[in-house]
Design a protein around this motif. Structure first.
Motif, PDB file in Angstrom:
ATOM      1  N   ARG A 398       0.833  -1.207   0.000  1.00  0.00           N
ATOM      2  CA  ARG A 398       0.000   0.000   0.000  1.00  0.00           C
ATOM      3  C   ARG A 398       0.864   1.251   0.000  1.00  0.00           C
ATOM      4  O   ARG A 398       0.550   2.250  -0.661  1.00  0.00           O
ATOM      5  CB  ARG A 398      -0.933  -0.012   1.211  1.00  0.00           C
ATOM      6  N   ALA A 402       0.714   4.212  -2.752  1.00  0.00           N
ATOM      7  CA  ALA A 402       0.405   5.568  -2.315  1.00  0.00           C
ATOM      8  C   ALA A 402       1.495   6.543  -2.731  1.00  0.00           C
ATOM      9  O   ALA A 402       1.211   7.705  -3.052  1.00  0.00           O
ATOM     10  CB  ALA A 402       0.226   5.596  -0.801  1.00  0.00           C
ATOM     11  N   ARG A 487      -6.687   4.936  -4.764  1.00  0.00           N
ATOM     12  CA  ARG A 487      -7.487   5.367  -3.605  1.00  0.00           C
ATOM     13  C   ARG A 487      -8.432   4.256  -3.172  1.00  0.00           C
ATOM     14  O   ARG A 487      -8.617   4.025  -1.966  1.00  0.00           O
ATOM     15  CB  ARG A 487      -8.277   6.630  -3.951  1.00  0.00           C
ATOM     16  N   ARG A 488      -9.010   3.551  -4.140  1.00  0.00           N
ATOM     17  CA  ARG A 488      -9.932   2.472  -3.791  1.00  0.00           C
ATOM     18  C   ARG A 488      -9.196   1.303  -3.155  1.00  0.00           C
ATOM     19  O   ARG A 488      -9.663   0.709  -2.171  1.00  0.00           O
ATOM     20  CB  ARG A 488     -10.683   2.012  -5.043  1.00  0.00           C
ATOM     21  N   GLU A 490      -6.353   1.434  -1.559  1.00  0.00           N
ATOM     22  CA  GLU A 490      -5.864   1.847  -0.244  1.00  0.00           C
ATOM     23  C   GLU A 490      -6.931   1.664   0.831  1.00  0.00           C
ATOM     24  O   GLU A 490      -6.647   1.245   1.943  1.00  0.00           O
ATOM     25  CB  GLU A 490      -5.453   3.318  -0.275  1.00  0.00           C
ATOM     26  N   SER A 491      -8.162   1.952   0.487  1.00  0.00           N
ATOM     27  CA  SER A 491      -9.239   1.856   1.470  1.00  0.00           C
ATOM     28  C   SER A 491      -9.766   0.441   1.633  1.00  0.00           C
ATOM     29  O   SER A 491     -10.469   0.149   2.594  1.00  0.00           O
ATOM     30  CB  SER A 491     -10.400   2.765   1.061  1.00  0.00           C
ATOM     31  N   GLY A 492      -9.384  -0.458   0.713  1.00  0.00           N
ATOM     32  CA  GLY A 492      -9.955  -1.805   0.760  1.00  0.00           C
ATOM     33  C   GLY A 492      -8.969  -2.927   0.943  1.00  0.00           C
ATOM     34  O   GLY A 492      -9.340  -4.093   0.838  1.00  0.00           O
ATOM     35  N   HIS A 495      -7.187  -7.086   6.002  1.00  0.00           N
ATOM     36  CA  HIS A 495      -6.336  -7.294   7.158  1.00  0.00           C
ATOM     37  C   HIS A 495      -5.897  -8.752   7.224  1.00  0.00           C
ATOM     38  O   HIS A 495      -6.269  -9.573   6.380  1.00  0.00           O
ATOM     39  CB  HIS A 495      -7.092  -6.915   8.436  1.00  0.00           C
TER      40      HIS A 495
END
Length: 500
Positions: A398, A402, A487-488, A490-492, A495
């Protein structure tokens, strides 16, 4: 018989360019070459129709028209493939599935009536006979590899070609190298098989007579796998392009050893190749050596990239994290390399173990396989147990995305790459190019959050290298796709409990 050729939808990935294509009024990158080649192999008296779900909807009347549906897909198209098969089954339509997805057992095609594994040219005659006799088998498997000199031109006239940004041409199959993670050599072998120059020129003539002008993707997995053959072909391509007024801009995929051959680089430049995708993978020599990517071990990767750029060709790079030999600082090293190499379009993914590869067999033997992959190495879903802590690995991945797809960093790389580019032929402009320029100015220059970086990039290009302003706008549009998708992702990113 009436055959319906169906191509499932691609998900929204780095390779889909879904957020860039609307700028130029297109819906997909290129039509399904495999299915259109299969169409050309069918009996002349058979009727055929293509429905590519990436550019149009599948209608009930299409299903009602057909006697049989032929489907082809890659792993990443698996979910859509399963949905299309279910719809065909509900309509009572017999289905035949082939393509890379069938190289191994996969739940996405469990509902198909017939499964074809291997190159279609070796199977199609038997399959056609059995279908006409009403006695097709459940499975067909090619006994060998196709003779490329007997492959006919694809039925490109079936495609709604104005909805695509590029047209595909295949010259060869196979690759002489032996990268552990790659399935190309498993599917097509390590001895590159090529078409004749006459065949390729005939396909160029077909595109030209259709009215196509613009990008042509030479889809070979390694265009320079057979250098003597390529060097014999390229002067013929250059002559054809010159005689026809340079109607196409060519791009392809190749191994890094392309950069070692100045003659080959000059020939590609003369034939109007303007960009090439290179599998660089990693700046770590240890990782490349362990993966069997010896062509990269022997090369000065940065110098090779600069040499290709100096011959007027953009370098698009493929990069991987997740190798067993990755050091803790691999993420910073990847970021630094991509920046120093000035590669704007960098496809960075997490290593995945594809079926029937040496990597899959090794990890299976070590008890490290978790699940079969869906083929999207940018989805950040591990299908094996890595040596690095998986949370650390995905967080590092990630971080790489980014960084390299921060608009300011991306535009800085694009600016550096443009400054390095050698001479390039003046591009042919179409209405879609002017439309893309207008949409870019509005969507990116007025409404985008990164509009300041966008205008600084275009302004510097205009004053420093005005001949490349068109390329700069294209790179900006491509950047919009990567910014949106990053962006998508990074948010998804999942874990630990979602990966192991």
């Amino acid at each position: 018989m009436k055959v319906l050729l169906l191509y499932p939808e691609f998900p929204d990935t780095f390779w889909s360019f879904r957020h860039a294509l609307p700028f130029i009024g297109k819906r997909s990158a290129y039509p399904p070459l495999g299915l259109l080649t299969v169409s050309a192999l069918l009996p002349a008296h058979w009727k055929r129709k293509l429905v590519d779900l990436n550019v149009e909807k599948l209608r009930d009347k299409d299903l009602a028209w057909a006697d049989v549906a032929f489907l082809s897909a890659m792993l990443v198209q698996g979910p859509s493939l399963a949905q299309v098969i279910a719809r065909c089954r509900k309509a009572g339509l017999r289905t035949v599935v082939g393509g890379p997805v069938t190289s191994d057992d996969n739940p996405s095609y469990e509902g198909a009536d017939h499964v074809v594994r291997g190159e279609a040219e070796e199977i199609i005659g038997e399959l056609v006979s059995d279908l006409e006799a009403g006695k097709p088998r459940r499975r067909y498997e090619a006994a060998g590899k196709a003779d490329m000199t007997r492959v006919p031109p694809p039925d490109l006239h079936l495609a709604r070609w104005r909805r695509y940004s590029a047209m595909p041409v295949q010259y060869s199959r196979g690759c002489p190298f032996s990268c552990e993670f790659c399935d190309v050599i498993e599917l097509f072998g390590r001895i590159p098989r090529t078409k004749t120059a006459h065949q390729i020129l005939a396909e160029f003539e077909q595109l030209h007579s259709m009215g196509w002008r613009g990008s042509v993707f030479i889809v070979d997995d390694n265009f320079v796998g057979n250098k003597p053959a390529i060097k014999a072909l390229l002067p013929r391509l250059e002559e054809w392009m010159r005689v026809h007024g340079d109607p196409f801009a060519l791009f392809t995929q190749a191994s890094i050893n392309l950069a070692e051959d100045d003659e080959l680089l000059s020939l590609m430049h003369a034939a109007r190749f303007n960009k090439v995708f290179i599998g660089i993978e990693t700046p770590s020599t240890e990782c490349n050596r362990a993966a069997g990517k010896m062509q990269n071990v022997k090369a000065d990767l940065l110098a090779c990239v600069k040499r290709i750029q100096g011959h007027g060709m953009e370098v698009m790079g493929g990069f991987i994290v997740g190798f067993d030999q990755d050091p803790p600082e691999i993420f910073e090293r990847q970021i630094a390399f991509i920046k120093e190499a000035a590669i704007p379009i960098s496809m960075v993914g997490v290593l995945i173990a594809l079926p029937n590869t040496r990597l899959w067999r090794r990890l299976s033997g070590e008890g490290r396989i978790l699940r079969k992959s869906m083929g999207d190495n940018t989805a950040a879903l591990l299908n094996f147990i890595p040596k690095m802590d998986p949370v650390t690995l995905l967080a590092g991945y990630r971080k790489v995305l980014a960084s390299i797809y921060s608009p300011s960093e991306y535009f800085e790389r694009a600016q550096a790459m443009i400054a390095r580019l050698g001479s390039r032929p003046k591009p042919r402009l179409a209405f879609s190019d002017y439309l893309a320029l207008f949409r870019s100015f509005v969507r990116q220059g007025i409404f985008a959050r990164y509009r300041g970086a966008y205008w600084r990039f275009l302004g510097k290009t205009f004053f420093r290298t005005p001949r490349h302003i068109g390329l700069a706008v294209t790179l900006a549009i491509m950047g919009h796709h990567f910014f949106t998708l990053t962006r998508r992702l990074e948010s998804g990113i999942p874990h630990r409990d979602a990966t192991l």
